[in-house]
Design an enzyme around this catalytic site. Structure first.
Site, mmCIF file in Angstrom:
data_model
loop_
_atom_site.group_PDB
_atom_site.id
_atom_site.type_symbol
_atom_site.label_atom_id
_atom_site.label_comp_id
_atom_site.label_asym_id
_atom_site.label_seq_id
_atom_site.Cartn_x
_atom_site.Cartn_y
_atom_site.Cartn_z
ATOM 1 N N HIS A 107 -1.169 0.359 16.388
ATOM 2 C CA HIS A 107 -0.158 0.777 15.406
ATOM 3 C C HIS A 107 1.223 0.850 16.039
ATOM 4 O O HIS A 107 2.078 1.601 15.574
ATOM 5 C CB HIS A 107 -0.506 2.154 14.819
ATOM 6 C CG HIS A 107 -1.558 2.136 13.771
ATOM 7 N ND1 HIS A 107 -2.867 1.845 14.038
ATOM 8 C CD2 HIS A 107 -1.503 2.341 12.420
ATOM 9 C CE1 HIS A 107 -3.569 1.912 12.908
ATOM 10 N NE2 HIS A 107 -2.763 2.200 11.929
ATOM 11 N N ASP B 213 1.356 -4.446 13.017
ATOM 12 C CA ASP B 213 0.085 -4.810 13.648
ATOM 13 C C ASP B 213 -0.855 -5.450 12.624
ATOM 14 O O ASP B 213 -1.715 -6.259 12.980
ATOM 15 C CB ASP B 213 -0.601 -3.569 14.227
ATOM 16 C CG ASP B 213 0.341 -2.704 15.040
ATOM 17 O OD1 ASP B 213 0.198 -2.669 16.267
ATOM 18 O OD2 ASP B 213 1.252 -2.059 14.455
ATOM 19 N N PHE C 185 2.079 -1.386 8.743
ATOM 20 C CA PHE C 185 2.381 -1.482 10.175
ATOM 21 C C PHE C 185 2.328 -2.969 10.532
ATOM 22 O O PHE C 185 1.401 -3.670 10.102
ATOM 23 C CB PHE C 185 1.332 -0.757 11.026
ATOM 24 C CG PHE C 185 1.409 0.748 10.988
ATOM 25 C CD1 PHE C 185 0.972 1.451 9.879
ATOM 26 C CD2 PHE C 185 1.895 1.469 12.079
ATOM 27 C CE1 PHE C 185 1.029 2.844 9.843
ATOM 28 C CE2 PHE C 185 1.949 2.867 12.050
ATOM 29 C CZ PHE C 185 1.516 3.549 10.932
ATOM 30 N N GLU D 147 -4.538 -6.778 2.733
ATOM 31 C CA GLU D 147 -3.291 -7.454 3.105
ATOM 32 C C GLU D 147 -3.291 -8.934 2.752
ATOM 33 O O GLU D 147 -2.231 -9.497 2.472
ATOM 34 C CB GLU D 147 -3.012 -7.256 4.597
ATOM 35 C CG GLU D 147 -2.431 -5.882 4.956
ATOM 36 C CD GLU D 147 -3.459 -4.763 4.996
ATOM 37 O OE1 GLU D 147 -4.665 -5.047 4.841
ATOM 38 O OE2 GLU D 147 -3.057 -3.596 5.185
ATOM 39 N N GLU E 110 0.830 -1.197 0.000
ATOM 40 C CA GLU E 110 0.000 0.000 0.000
ATOM 41 C C GLU E 110 0.869 1.252 0.000
ATOM 42 O O GLU E 110 1.726 1.401 0.879
ATOM 43 C CB GLU E 110 -0.905 -0.003 1.243
ATOM 44 C CG GLU E 110 -1.911 -1.141 1.216
ATOM 45 C CD GLU E 110 -2.410 -1.537 2.599
ATOM 46 O OE1 GLU E 110 -2.223 -0.774 3.559
ATOM 47 O OE2 GLU E 110 -2.971 -2.640 2.711
#
Ligand SMILES: Cc1ncc(C[n+]2csc(CCOP(=O)(O)OP(=O)(O)O)c2C)c(N)n1
Ligand SMILES: Cc1ncc(C[n+]2csc(CCOP(=O)(O)OP(=O)(O)O)c2C)c(N)n1
Ligand SMILES: [Mg+2]
Ligand SMILES: [Mg+2]
Lengths: 331, 324, 324, 331
Positions: free
Chosen positions: B129, B85, B83, B60, B29
């Site tokens: 995050h 996460d 990130f 994702e 992204e």
């Protein structure tokens, strides 16, 4: 210009007040980033105020809001106190969650603002779950879930929409299509022109695209889909077209957008536009200015309250992982 | 030698590998036109074009699935998860598909791919995050796991990861992106699975990773002022795990401390502790002690986040108290 | 007293709680008309109707998300993830949303929900349907993690989980579904976070979980024949973790062994080891030793899978060799 | 009855041979479950053979197949040796993956059978990734991804379809709609009547529903969508209607299905139907019986080969976690 006669003056003023409040609050928040008082990141809804305001106005007090990291506007529309929001942005003790959540996670259960979620798509199924409660307990509540255009391409979107449709859950999914994800135009990565509406039929739903910069249109649409949900006819998916005036987040000047596109959308500013409409409709400037002054004062006051609040009690670091109030993972 | 930021080192490493091997491509992204959410991929689109530097939707599972399918058929993709996460939204592809496929196919399928990700706290981004999730990856058989602490290591380990025939998760610590260091000119290629002794001392062994390395070094300097000399080891890689470097040091010092940015339970320090508590038990002169963030989600407020992450003084205090 | 299978105990526990509390509901794939993929929810649809026992699409993010949203607004959902391997497809909802929300909202949001899941190997289902992933959950602050080994514990701990105000991941070991045990009549409610000493011995402490408990007990019996008396502790719950029961036993025996069904790296045994290696170091008379499946994905063939899972004889051998 | 003149006799016989091979192999596998020689689970395609056969026939030799746990049929259609598949089901040394994968993970890279995936939805994006290789390297290959109706409601489906459409990847998504997931009818949990085709427009794709029990129809459809993919026009989504004759997996007798529904579909048996069509078309019974005898013999031989194969070498437990051939996680 649209002027729906069914929308009374009081409602119109309330819509304007909310939009102006969001606008003023967020501009102040932006100044506070620049001066280093707001740390971390922050995502503003400048330019997108009409959606939060229109839905906020149409929702029953006990309807639930679910928002993204770009959630200040929705918290404000649900009348969460500004000082608490500002305090949260600054990481202060007076913050809505005492600084533990931050800008991306504004939540006020008391105001039925059921959270702001920072992972794209996650809150769509969560909102469906709240709607399941309403259905199961027959409370008549509706869950309203706001998200961006970018969220329409992630798996959770698909799963939530299908489940909500199959179970006819009282949930309204509102896509705030501001044409961009972080920096990439949604059109560059989406197989259809309308990221939400062109998916509606995949869940047996009506495609709904509305002008998200017109608070009256949003209000009217919101009333219709809330009604549908409340009367047991199931979910709706609304695509509201809008534009953010600034960048994606604090770090972003938004320079990747063509000048004329920005200009076109600035000309459709939902706040200015609505102000003009009120004046055109015969409302006295003094009334509007009175509303504005009150908001300006309230924002200043909230800012001051947040600024003078101390940092959170260090003990909070270890509080409320679990419902016993603590964080202990051992006996 | 050039002075580069950790962030710039990422682009340097990717550039080096994409120039060398035309089958390397980058997907994720905002990695293209925007140059990455952390500006770690600036200039790559311009250099390598939109076929090899691809912006993706927010999807994702699609990103990682595509990387896997591409790797098994002849490309060497570098995928970005913005990130770390967000590994949680594509964990099936990572942990169930990519990690297990070579084994399940009895070696038929090879997956030379790298997943880069911004990892860790310190940016006041809040609990979703800011996580350090390298131990999630360590727990999954079939993944290699790398987490550099310096710009040079970023370039060298990224190159090693891209050239490695196995899937490598490459954790870029967000709090280090702005840090600087000298990076040698020319091609830089390092080796996975090798820890670095960044400081020698005979009284204690402190093992750290990524952003905890400079903090451990700062703690060691503080302790040195008091006559406690600590060895600091930068683990650099969790899989393969350089047990021998750690064991040799523990044999010399008799004391092991781990410094982890992640919440406590089941972190890599626990695994390292269990290896040492078994294999080096008779070398130990005292308890093995872990310094970690408390076992809580990370708070957003600066005052609370600073309190949560292991600081040099917490590390020094812990060592001082436990070997005093 | 009734003789129930572990599988029947699940339905018994759910029934007990759904009768008691009308806000409890069950959602998952095939949990209704089919009575569950493992037949652990047979009869519930008939008893409680389709509003409270809901079949879902194959959409684990929707299932877990819905459970979360329902829990935060007044219901007490029990969600099923058919195989625990599938936590990977909804890990964001579990690890990033459910686990962190109470903390991030400073205690405003309470999430009384249970996620049940079929866990573990032994069924020749291969690498994507056989994992023991309880340690994945243990690593995430904010989750409680339970894994019973007997029918009575299934009922009692399930009841405790449903009544608990926090999110609880409830791991049902697939290889135990057919095992039987006496379950008391009437309401059975147990307590989370309490380990059970299932066998007393002074020479070693063996800590096990779920399907490894009967294997550890079998190993202990074997060892007893040779004059080695081991304590066997059934941990039952990973969070909260009953450290004191383990520590007390280690203080008495001086030797700790953990038996984990999961692959080695970062398993719960590593965490327990690290606690003991710190807090009970001076009680230890020798290395802490972990018995785990090797750090590989689980193979499907019976011959290989049997070799992979810790057997009573491997456990006994390990203890014998290490404290001999 | 359809008889597309463009489909030559050789192709028709090949289609029949493949279907009959799948049918015979799977019946044998089922017997072996019952006698305890196949352990674990296993998912048969009895009744669904025409889809594997039709696509298998239409695909270029180097096109890639991606299947689910219900993947025996696709491995067979790609001509993976039967003894290796049977050996894998029995967990023997001669198994396709020496027993390390099992029935749900049949893979033969040599035959471009790129794997069988046991987590619903996962292989859709993986297949898209293979298509990315074909596009990037200009090889002209197409990735074909087979999955069930149940997979259309999971997130990975949505993400893969959108990505494939945006990048115009040469991938064909084939939904084998057999009306059921494990035990639950797909209609009970899906917001639209056609779980795949009614989603096609969400990705800008044409809705395609075909009779999945007619090998000629499947062949023709496959040829068309493969061609489209190969010529750079991007992905397709095909919904092939079919029915499994037995239960979901080894453990399931399939009793939850209405008798008349089962009867209707048994009457549309793709293998018997195609046999009749061949006879109606003038083919001599002797030719067909010759094909069948050869298959029967081959299945018997494969079964014997698998049965007499030893269990896998214990050392394999520790092999091939990593590309160096080993499993070591430490230096
Ligand atoms: C799963 C996931 N992937 C990526 C991100 C990083 N990210 C945060 S906001 C954002 C863009 C979202 O765009 P959109 O949905 O259009 O919402 P907007 O920000 O425009 O309101 C991205 C990619 C994330 N938070 N979660
Ligand atoms: C993510 C995930 N959820 C659940 C399962 C369990 N499961 C295996 S097959 C299956 C039904 C799939 O139905 P469908 O997609 O229609 O394929 P079919 O089996 O009918 O071929 C389910 C629920 C799984 N393997 N993966
Ligand atoms: Mg947007
Ligand atoms: Mg099906």
């Amino acid at each position: 210009m649209r002027t729906d006669p069914s929308v009374g003056l009081e409602t119109r003023l309330a819509l304007y007040e909310t939009m102006y409040r969001i606008r003023t609050f967020e501009k102040r928040a932006y100044d506070l980033f620049l001066s280093g008082l707001v740390k971390g990141t922050s995502h503003l809804s400048l330019g997108q105020e009409a959606i939060a305001a229109g839905f906020g106005e149409a929702m029953r007090e006990d309807d639930w809001s679910f928002a993204t990291y770009r959630g200040h506007a929705h918290a404000l529309a649900r009348r969460v106190p500004m000082a608490a929001i500002m305090g949260e942005l600054m990481g202060r003790a007076c913050g809505l969650m005492a600084g533990k959540g931050g800008s991306m996670h504004l939540t006020s259960v008391e105001h039925h603002m059921m959270g702001s979620y920072a992972i794209v798509g996650a809150h769509l199924p969560i909102a469906a779950g709240a709607a399941l409660t309403a259905q199961q307990l027959g409370t008549g509540q509706v869950a309203v879930c706001f998200f961006g255009d970018g969220a329409t391409n992630i798996g959770a979107f698909h799963e939530a929409l299908n489940l909500a449709a199959v179970w006819r859950l009282p949930v309204v999914f509102v896509c705030e299509n501001n044409l961009y994800m972080e920096y990439t135009p949604i059109a560059a990565v989406t197989a259809v022109p309308r990221p939400a509406a062109d998916r509606a039929s995949a869940y047996g739903l009506e495609p709904i695209v509305v002008d998200g910069n017109d608070a009256d249109v949003v209000l009217e649409t919101a009333a219709r889909v809330l009604d549908r949900a409340r009367s047991g006819e199931g979910p709706s998916l609304v695509e509201a077209l809008t534009y953010r005036h600034g960048g994606h987040s604090r770090a972003d000047p938004g320079k990747y957008r063509p000048d004329d596109e920005v200009a076109t959308w600035l000309a459709r500013d939902p706040v200015l536009r609505y102000r003009e409409r009120l004046l055109d409709g015969g409302l006295e400037a003094g009334v509007i200015e009175g509303v504005e002054r009150a908001v300006d004062d309230a924002v200043a006051e909230a800012t001051e309250a947040a600024r003078s609040s101390p940092p959170p009690d260090p003990d909070l670091l270890y509080r409320d992982v679990f419902a016993d109030g603590g964080a202990s993972w051992r006996n | 030698m050039a002075q580069l930021t950790y962030r710039e080192a990422v682009a340097r490493g990717i550039t080096q590998e994409m120039e060398r091997d035309p089958t390397v491509l980058l997907i994720g992204e905002d990695v293209g036109a925007a140059g990455g959410a952390f500006k770690a991929t600036v200039g790559l689109l311009e250099r390598f074009g939109p076929a090899r530097v691809r912006d993706t939707p927010i999807a994702e599972q699609a990103i990682i699935g595509a990387a896997m399918g591409a790797a098994m058929t002849g490309l060497r993709p570098i995928a970005e998860i913005m990130f770390s996460d967000f590994f949680a939204v594509c964990w099936d592809l990572v942990a169930n598909q990519i990690a297990k496929t070579r084994y399940m196919t009895n070696g038929q399928v090879t997956l030379p791919l790298v997943i880069r990700s911004g990892n860790g706290g310190g940016s006041r981004f809040g609990a979703q995050h800011s996580q350090s999730v390298e131990s999630w990856a360590m727990a999954i058989p079939g993944l290699k796991v790398v987490a550099p602490s310096t710009p040079t290591d970023v370039v060298g380990l990224l190159a090693a990861a891209v050239r490695d025939p196995d899937p490598v998760l490459f954790f870029e610590q967000k709090s280090l992106y702005a840090t600087k260091g000298e990076v040698p000119d020319g091609e830089v290629v390092d080796e996975l699975g090798t820890a670095k002794v960044v400081r020698q001392g005979s009284d204690a062994t402190i093992v750290a990773l990524a952003a905890m390395v400079p903090r451990a070094v700062a703690a060691a300097s503080e302790l040195a002022g008091e006559g406690i000399e600590a060895t600091v080891i930068d683990l650099r890689s969790l899989v393969p795990l350089d047990v021998s470097t750690v064991a040799a040091s523990v044999a010399a010092t008799g004391h092991l401390f781990t410094v982890e940015e992640n919440p406590r339970l089941c972190g890599w320090g626990a695994e390292l502790t269990s290896v040492v508590a078994d294999e080096c038990f008779y070398d130990l002169d005292g308890p093995i002690v872990r310094v970690t963030t408390p076992h809580v989600p990370l708070p957003a407020a600066d005052a609370l986040e600073d309190l949560a992450l292991p600081s040099p003084s917490l590390i020094a205090d812990t060592v001082r108290r436990r070997i005093g």
